[in-house]
Scaffold this motif. Structure first.
Motif, PDB file in Angstrom:
ATOM      1  N   LEU A   1     -41.265  26.612 -15.230  1.00  0.00           N
ATOM      2  CA  LEU A   1     -40.742  25.521 -14.416  1.00  0.00           C
ATOM      3  C   LEU A   1     -39.837  26.146 -13.366  1.00  0.00           C
ATOM      4  O   LEU A   1     -38.830  26.785 -13.698  1.00  0.00           O
ATOM      5  N   ALA A   2     -40.204  25.990 -12.100  1.00  0.00           N
ATOM      6  CA  ALA A   2     -39.411  26.485 -10.979  1.00  0.00           C
ATOM      7  C   ALA A   2     -38.695  25.296 -10.348  1.00  0.00           C
ATOM      8  O   ALA A   2     -39.309  24.246 -10.123  1.00  0.00           O
ATOM      9  N   VAL A   3     -37.398  25.458 -10.075  1.00  0.00           N
ATOM     10  CA  VAL A   3     -36.578  24.352  -9.564  1.00  0.00           C
ATOM     11  C   VAL A   3     -35.809  24.817  -8.332  1.00  0.00           C
ATOM     12  O   VAL A   3     -35.142  25.850  -8.358  1.00  0.00           O
ATOM     13  N   TRP A   4     -35.916  24.019  -7.272  1.00  0.00           N
ATOM     14  CA  TRP A   4     -35.158  24.247  -6.039  1.00  0.00           C
ATOM     15  C   TRP A   4     -34.084  23.164  -5.983  1.00  0.00           C
ATOM     16  O   TRP A   4     -34.388  21.997  -5.754  1.00  0.00           O
ATOM     17  N   ASN A   5     -32.828  23.530  -6.220  1.00  0.00           N
ATOM     18  CA  ASN A   5     -31.712  22.586  -6.195  1.00  0.00           C
ATOM     19  C   ASN A   5     -31.140  22.498  -4.783  1.00  0.00           C
ATOM     20  O   ASN A   5     -30.631  23.483  -4.252  1.00  0.00           O
ATOM     21  N   VAL A   6     -31.235  21.316  -4.206  1.00  0.00           N
ATOM     22  CA  VAL A   6     -30.746  21.073  -2.849  1.00  0.00           C
ATOM     23  C   VAL A   6     -29.218  20.971  -2.895  1.00  0.00           C
ATOM     24  O   VAL A   6     -28.656  20.387  -3.824  1.00  0.00           O
ATOM     25  N   ALA A   7     -28.540  21.541  -1.917  1.00  0.00           N
ATOM     26  CA  ALA A   7     -27.073  21.603  -1.926  1.00  0.00           C
ATOM     27  C   ALA A   7     -26.412  20.281  -1.565  1.00  0.00           C
ATOM     28  O   ALA A   7     -25.363  19.957  -2.098  1.00  0.00           O
ATOM     29  N   ASP A   8     -27.004  19.510  -0.657  1.00  0.00           N
ATOM     30  CA  ASP A   8     -26.298  18.346  -0.130  1.00  0.00           C
ATOM     31  C   ASP A   8     -26.840  17.003  -0.618  1.00  0.00           C
ATOM     32  O   ASP A   8     -26.556  15.973  -0.025  1.00  0.00           O
ATOM     33  N   THR A   9     -27.632  17.012  -1.705  1.00  0.00           N
ATOM     34  CA  THR A   9     -28.081  15.766  -2.330  1.00  0.00           C
ATOM     35  C   THR A   9     -28.054  15.956  -3.842  1.00  0.00           C
ATOM     36  O   THR A   9     -27.837  17.064  -4.335  1.00  0.00           O
ATOM     37  N   ALA A  10     -28.322  14.897  -4.571  1.00  0.00           N
ATOM     38  CA  ALA A  10     -28.374  14.958  -6.044  1.00  0.00           C
ATOM     39  C   ALA A  10     -29.771  15.341  -6.527  1.00  0.00           C
ATOM     40  O   ALA A  10     -30.037  15.294  -7.722  1.00  0.00           O
ATOM     41  N   ASN A  11     -30.666  15.713  -5.604  1.00  0.00           N
ATOM     42  CA  ASN A  11     -32.049  15.974  -5.966  1.00  0.00           C
ATOM     43  C   ASN A  11     -32.419  17.445  -5.987  1.00  0.00           C
ATOM     44  O   ASN A  11     -31.730  18.290  -5.440  1.00  0.00           O
ATOM     45  N   ALA A  12     -33.568  17.671  -6.618  1.00  0.00           N
ATOM     46  CA  ALA A  12     -34.167  19.001  -6.698  1.00  0.00           C
ATOM     47  C   ALA A  12     -35.666  18.841  -6.516  1.00  0.00           C
ATOM     48  O   ALA A  12     -36.209  17.740  -6.633  1.00  0.00           O
ATOM     49  N   PHE A  13     -36.344  19.962  -6.256  1.00  0.00           N
ATOM     50  CA  PHE A  13     -37.803  19.984  -6.169  1.00  0.00           C
ATOM     51  C   PHE A  13     -38.319  20.799  -7.335  1.00  0.00           C
ATOM     52  O   PHE A  13     -37.717  21.807  -7.714  1.00  0.00           O
ATOM     53  N   TYR A  14     -39.439  20.359  -7.909  1.00  0.00           N
ATOM     54  CA  TYR A  14     -39.963  20.931  -9.146  1.00  0.00           C
ATOM     55  C   TYR A  14     -41.383  21.446  -8.956  1.00  0.00           C
ATOM     56  O   TYR A  14     -42.181  20.829  -8.250  1.00  0.00           O
ATOM     57  N   ALA A  15     -41.690  22.559  -9.628  1.00  0.00           N
ATOM     58  CA  ALA A  15     -43.048  23.103  -9.623  1.00  0.00           C
ATOM     59  C   ALA A  15     -43.273  23.819 -10.950  1.00  0.00           C
ATOM     60  O   ALA A  15     -42.394  24.531 -11.429  1.00  0.00           O
ATOM     61  N   CYS A  16     -44.438  23.618 -11.547  1.00  0.00           N
ATOM     62  CA  CYS A  16     -44.812  24.349 -12.761  1.00  0.00           C
ATOM     63  C   CYS A  16     -45.939  25.310 -12.429  1.00  0.00           C
ATOM     64  O   CYS A  16     -46.865  24.966 -11.680  1.00  0.00           O
ATOM     65  N   ILE A  17     -45.833  26.508 -13.008  1.00  0.00           N
ATOM     66  CA  ILE A  17     -46.819  27.557 -12.775  1.00  0.00           C
ATOM     67  C   ILE A  17     -47.294  28.044 -14.143  1.00  0.00           C
ATOM     68  O   ILE A  17     -46.473  28.395 -14.990  1.00  0.00           O
ATOM     69  N   ASP A  18     -48.602  28.031 -14.363  1.00  0.00           N
ATOM     70  CA  ASP A  18     -49.189  28.485 -15.618  1.00  0.00           C
ATOM     71  C   ASP A  18     -49.555  29.961 -15.486  1.00  0.00           C
ATOM     72  O   ASP A  18     -50.283  30.335 -14.565  1.00  0.00           O
ATOM     73  N   VAL A  19     -49.024  30.776 -16.406  1.00  0.00           N
ATOM     74  CA  VAL A  19     -49.227  32.222 -16.337  1.00  0.00           C
ATOM     75  C   VAL A  19     -49.506  32.781 -17.732  1.00  0.00           C
ATOM     76  O   VAL A  19     -49.220  32.145 -18.740  1.00  0.00           O
ATOM     77  N   THR A  20     -50.037  33.981 -17.750  1.00  0.00           N
ATOM     78  CA  THR A  20     -50.079  34.800 -18.955  1.00  0.00           C
ATOM     79  C   THR A  20     -49.322  36.070 -18.606  1.00  0.00           C
ATOM     80  O   THR A  20     -49.746  36.828 -17.739  1.00  0.00           O
ATOM     81  N   ILE A  21     -48.177  36.257 -19.260  1.00  0.00           N
ATOM     82  CA  ILE A  21     -47.338  37.417 -18.979  1.00  0.00           C
ATOM     83  C   ILE A  21     -47.838  38.594 -19.818  1.00  0.00           C
ATOM     84  O   ILE A  21     -47.918  38.497 -21.044  1.00  0.00           O
ATOM     85  N   GLY A  22     -48.234  39.662 -19.144  1.00  0.00           N
ATOM     86  CA  GLY A  22     -48.713  40.854 -19.823  1.00  0.00           C
ATOM     87  C   GLY A  22     -50.099  40.692 -20.414  1.00  0.00           C
ATOM     88  O   GLY A  22     -50.475  41.425 -21.313  1.00  0.00           O
ATOM     89  N   GLY A  23     -50.855  39.738 -19.915  1.00  0.00           N
ATOM     90  CA  GLY A  23     -52.190  39.509 -20.464  1.00  0.00           C
ATOM     91  C   GLY A  23     -53.145  38.953 -19.445  1.00  0.00           C
ATOM     92  O   GLY A  23     -52.900  39.040 -18.252  1.00  0.00           O
ATOM     93  N   GLN A  24     -54.193  38.366 -19.901  1.00  0.00           N
ATOM     94  CA  GLN A  24     -55.225  37.828 -19.017  1.00  0.00           C
ATOM     95  C   GLN A  24     -55.160  36.310 -18.960  1.00  0.00           C
ATOM     96  O   GLN A  24     -54.999  35.664 -19.982  1.00  0.00           O
ATOM     97  N   GLY A  25     -55.309  35.758 -17.770  1.00  0.00           N
ATOM     98  CA  GLY A  25     -55.416  34.315 -17.598  1.00  0.00           C
ATOM     99  C   GLY A  25     -56.869  33.925 -17.570  1.00  0.00           C
ATOM    100  O   GLY A  25     -57.758  34.763 -17.649  1.00  0.00           O
TER     101      GLY A  25
END
Length: 176
Positions: A150-174
């Protein structure tokens, strides 16, 4: 006739500012998402996975700060929360660069990366406005196997953030 025309122009000029102030303002249509490795919304935009309206606005997954959902709490983007949807998995090493594509460059407090609810990285921008593309290299230490980041971009001047999920295999094959 000339007098009527001047009167109409004067009335129009007097009403125009009121219309501008009282007209509803639509939501901003552009912000940002992780483009590489491809996030779930990037896969939707590319047509890799069928996922409804997020296909047309992958940059719009915005919600209150502190959420843990891929959809940012937006019911219209609920497909992003469905782990059984067949998301493409990207094989990565123990450290990986993540690139955000920004279509509106909001002042930024922090960028955060989570696996299983645990924060694995944070980058503090101290309120700066980012460029159109932002890249962070995240080190996953001893974490391996198939993971949803889960990657989150927290905006400085509002109460909001932007969200993105990335599916990975760490050290292996996807799967492709």
């Amino acid at each position: 006739m000339d007098r009527k025309r001047r009167l109409a122009l004067a009335i129009g000029a007097g009403i125009a500012p009121l219309l501008v102030v009282t007209m509803p303002v639509g939501p901003a249509g552009a912000h940002g998402y992780v483009s590489s490795p491809p996030s779930r919304q990037a896969q939707c935009a590319a047509g890799t996975i069928e996922c409804g309206p997020i296909k047309w606005e992958p940059q719009s997954v915005e919600g209150p700060k502190g959420l843990t959902s891929c959809s940012g709490g937006n019911s219209q983007f609920a497909d992003l929360d469905d782990d059984s949807k067949g998301w493409r998995v990207t094989p990565i090493g123990s450290s990986q660069a993540f690139s955000w594509k920004l279509t509106a460059r909001h002042a930024t407090s922090t960028w955060q990366y989570f696996i299983g609810g645990k924060k694995v990285a944070e980058f503090n921008d101290g309120g700066a406005r980012p460029p159109e593309t932002v890249t962070h290299t995240v080190n996953f230490g001893g974490i391996t196997g198939r993971q949803k980041i889960l990657a989150v971009w927290n905006v400085a001047d509002t109460a909001n953030a932007f969200y993105a999920c990335i599916d990975v295999t760490i050290g292996g094959q996807g799967r492709s």
